[in-house]
Design an enzyme around this catalytic site. Sequence first.
Site, short mmCIF file in Angstrom:
data_model
loop_
_atom_site.label_atom_id
_atom_site.label_comp_id
_atom_site.label_asym_id
_atom_site.label_seq_id
_atom_site.Cartn_x
_atom_site.Cartn_y
_atom_site.Cartn_z
N THR A 127 31.44 47.70 35.83
CA THR A 127 32.67 48.44 35.50
C THR A 127 32.42 49.63 34.57
O THR A 127 31.60 49.57 33.65
CB THR A 127 33.66 47.46 34.82
OG1 THR A 127 33.87 46.38 35.72
CG2 THR A 127 34.98 48.13 34.50
N GLY A 339 58.31 23.52 24.25
CA GLY A 339 59.35 24.22 23.48
C GLY A 339 58.75 24.97 22.30
O GLY A 339 57.73 25.65 22.43
N GLU A 363 36.67 39.93 36.92
CA GLU A 363 35.93 39.71 38.18
C GLU A 363 36.77 40.01 39.42
O GLU A 363 36.73 39.31 40.42
CB GLU A 363 35.32 38.30 38.22
CG GLU A 363 34.07 38.29 37.37
CD GLU A 363 33.12 37.16 37.66
OE1 GLU A 363 32.68 36.55 36.68
OE2 GLU A 363 32.80 36.91 38.83
N1 COS Z 1 29.76 41.27 51.39
C1 COS Z 1 28.94 42.20 51.94
N2 COS Z 1 29.29 43.46 52.19
C2 COS Z 1 30.54 43.81 51.88
C3 COS Z 1 31.47 42.93 51.30
C4 COS Z 1 31.03 41.60 51.07
N3 COS Z 1 31.85 40.70 50.54
N4 COS Z 1 32.63 43.57 51.09
C5 COS Z 1 32.46 44.82 51.51
N5 COS Z 1 31.19 44.96 52.00
C6 COS Z 1 30.62 46.16 52.60
C7 COS Z 1 31.48 46.65 53.77
O1 COS Z 1 31.12 45.98 54.95
C8 COS Z 1 31.14 48.12 53.80
O2 COS Z 1 29.88 48.25 54.44
P1 COS Z 1 29.52 49.56 55.37
O3 COS Z 1 29.46 50.72 54.46
O4 COS Z 1 28.18 49.21 55.95
O5 COS Z 1 30.61 49.65 56.40
C9 COS Z 1 30.95 48.46 52.34
O6 COS Z 1 30.64 47.23 51.67
C10 COS Z 1 32.16 49.08 51.71
O7 COS Z 1 33.24 48.19 51.89
P2 COS Z 1 34.76 48.63 51.64
O8 COS Z 1 35.03 49.89 52.41
O9 COS Z 1 35.62 47.44 51.88
O10 COS Z 1 34.72 49.00 50.07
P3 COS Z 1 35.84 49.58 49.12
O11 COS Z 1 35.25 50.66 48.33
O12 COS Z 1 37.10 49.81 49.88
O13 COS Z 1 36.08 48.36 48.06
C11 COS Z 1 36.88 46.30 47.16
C12 COS Z 1 36.43 47.10 48.40
C13 COS Z 1 38.19 46.80 46.58
C14 COS Z 1 37.05 44.86 47.68
C15 COS Z 1 35.74 46.31 46.09
O14 COS Z 1 35.59 47.60 45.54
C16 COS Z 1 35.98 45.34 44.95
O15 COS Z 1 35.70 44.13 45.07
N6 COS Z 1 36.50 45.84 43.82
C17 COS Z 1 36.69 45.05 42.63
C18 COS Z 1 35.46 45.09 41.78
C19 COS Z 1 35.47 44.03 40.75
O16 COS Z 1 35.59 42.85 41.04
N7 COS Z 1 35.33 44.47 39.52
C20 COS Z 1 35.28 43.56 38.42
C21 COS Z 1 34.01 43.80 37.72
S1 COS Z 1 32.96 42.52 37.75
S2 COS Z 1 33.30 41.58 36.12
#
Ligand code: COS
Length: 400
Positions: A127, A339, A363
């Site tokens: 982050t 309460g 997370e």
């Molecule tokens: N396992 C493997 N690959 C994954 C995956 C997973 N669970 N989820 C996504 N991917 C891959 C996708 O297949 C895609 O691959 P390609 O580029 O080959 O097509 C790539 O990663 C990008 O995926 P996507 O377009 O879904 O990514 P986004 O940027 O839209 O983000 C979210 C998706 C919002 C789910 C992600 O950014 C997320 O989890 N954010 C929260 C982060 C978090 O938890 N932060 C807290 C900090 S940790 S304490």
Amino acid sequence: MDFSLTEKEQKLAERAREFTRQYITPRAQELEKHDEFPKDIVQKAYEAGLMNLHIPVEAGGPGMSLLAETFVSEATGYGCAGMATSIMCNNLAFAPLVIGATIDQLKTYVKPLITGKEGKLGAFCLTERTAGSDAASVATKAVRDRDEYIINGVKCFITSAPVASLFTVFATTQPELKHKGISVFMVPKSKGVSMGHIENKVGQRNSVQSEVIFQDVRVPADCLVGKEGDGFKIAMKTLDKTRAGIAAIATGVAQRALDEAARFASVRHQFGHPIGEFQGIGFTLADMGARVAAARQLTRYAAWLADQGKDNSKDSAFAKFFASDAAMQNATDAVQIMGGYGYLNEWPAEKLLRDAKLLQIYEGTNQVQRVVASSAILKESKSLDTGFRVKYEGRDAPII
Ligand code: COS
């Protein structure tokens, strides 16, 4: 589906419950007032073998299942979610390395920590101030310079950073490629990592989060985990695993809220009866109990799927948002049932409320979990045929 543990894992789960009764529960409230990292308790957890459970045997770890890990997290979370977060921080910090690093890299960088030779804790650095839910927008940069990488950037909200000696750092090696340009590095603190602002939180005050500053930090090229550009997928795979751990801590909090509320409701008399005998309270306890049971099953299923090598992305998202929402609701209900006593900080319920809130945020916010789950549901629906047909312009067609 079999959620039973091996004999070794059962002993581990029992040890975690006993550890919680002996060390965590009695000190949780008092320690959080001082707002310090519970160093001695984490040290004892380390000695009791409750940490680093996922490190493979070949790299000097116990190689336990994720299912076993959830039993430990639920037990410690029952005592104190903040301490559970502190004890479990290595699970998050080292999961990307277990997923993407070679056994030789694990032996060089992780083994000295888990065998107590050099420091003991790691920190997961994803982050940034402007890269939270949108994890792909990290701006920390890593630039190759002959046989080294130079890392520059600032991470924030990093759990256990001020007490960590190894940092798992997500940095972009090719910004123009967005998520495909993100790489992950193991960065020892000794390479010049420094700490910034330490966060002052509402709850989970028995864990510590801070900014982490990388200013021209040079690491050998063998600190790269996997290949350049593997970082984003390693982060996502990590979170698929560790979100089951958060769900387990949340299940522990939800169970504790139920137990404290039920105990209170059976001894607190009003109108000549224990208040639990009034349906308004009794039905609330029933709903709280059902939430705990459902959260536990979702959590164990998500962990079990990962242990079978199956995709658990949707199910760990279900477990994380359901269990942490259950923890928040149960904590709120416990305060209400108790309460005025529920609102006093000498009593246990208000801390559960403060601690539970963070479970819905860290997370991956529960909104992000719903994004992950709904994307998977929509993807699965493309190959779904429910059998229902409508006549559409004179022909049989699936509903549009
Ligand atoms: N396992 C493997 N690959 C994954 C995956 C997973 N669970 N989820 C996504 N991917 C891959 C996708 O297949 C895609 O691959 P390609 O580029 O080959 O097509 C790539 O990663 C990008 O995926 P996507 O377009 O879904 O990514 P986004 O940027 O839209 O983000 C979210 C998706 C919002 C789910 C992600 O950014 C997320 O989890 N954010 C929260 C982060 C978090 O938890 N932060 C807290 C900090 S940790 S304490």
